[in-house]
Motif scaffolding. Sequence first.
Motif, short mmCIF file in Angstrom:
data_model
loop_
_atom_site.label_atom_id
_atom_site.label_comp_id
_atom_site.label_asym_id
_atom_site.label_seq_id
_atom_site.Cartn_x
_atom_site.Cartn_y
_atom_site.Cartn_z
N CYS A 9 36.85 34.17 43.72
CA CYS A 9 37.82 34.92 42.93
C CYS A 9 39.19 34.77 43.59
CB CYS A 9 37.43 36.39 42.87
SG CYS A 9 38.67 37.45 42.09
N GLU A 14 36.09 37.18 46.57
CA GLU A 14 34.64 37.30 46.41
C GLU A 14 34.05 35.96 45.97
OE1 GLU A 14 30.86 39.32 46.12
OE2 GLU A 14 32.69 39.60 47.25
N LEU A 16 31.33 33.97 43.91
CA LEU A 16 30.54 34.25 42.71
C LEU A 16 29.79 33.02 42.24
CD1 LEU A 16 33.47 36.00 40.84
CD2 LEU A 16 31.53 37.18 41.86
N CYS A 27 35.35 39.23 37.75
CA CYS A 27 34.89 39.42 39.13
C CYS A 27 34.12 40.73 39.23
CB CYS A 27 36.07 39.42 40.09
SG CYS A 27 35.59 39.68 41.80
#
Length: 69
Positions: A9, A14, A16, A27
Motif C-alpha cells: 500500500c 502494508e 497485501l 487497504c
Amino acid sequence: MSKIRVAECPNCGEILAFYSSYKTKLCTRCGKRFDVIKSKIYGTFDDALKASEFVKKLKYSRKNARKYS
C-alpha cells in the motif's frame, strides 16, 4: 485459475495479496483505496498459499529489520 499479486500500500506500507486482475485495492490496514499500478509490486504467484507464505516472510523480515536498526 487466477494469479495472486503481492504489493505494498503506498499510503501506509502494508503488504497485501490480491487477485492480479484488480486495478484498485482497498487497504485492510489504513482503509484507503489505491491504484495497483502506483504501488510497489513484489511478485505474482500461481498459488494463493505461496503468495501467503511470501507475505508472511516479507512481514517477518521487515519486523526484524526495524527491531535491529
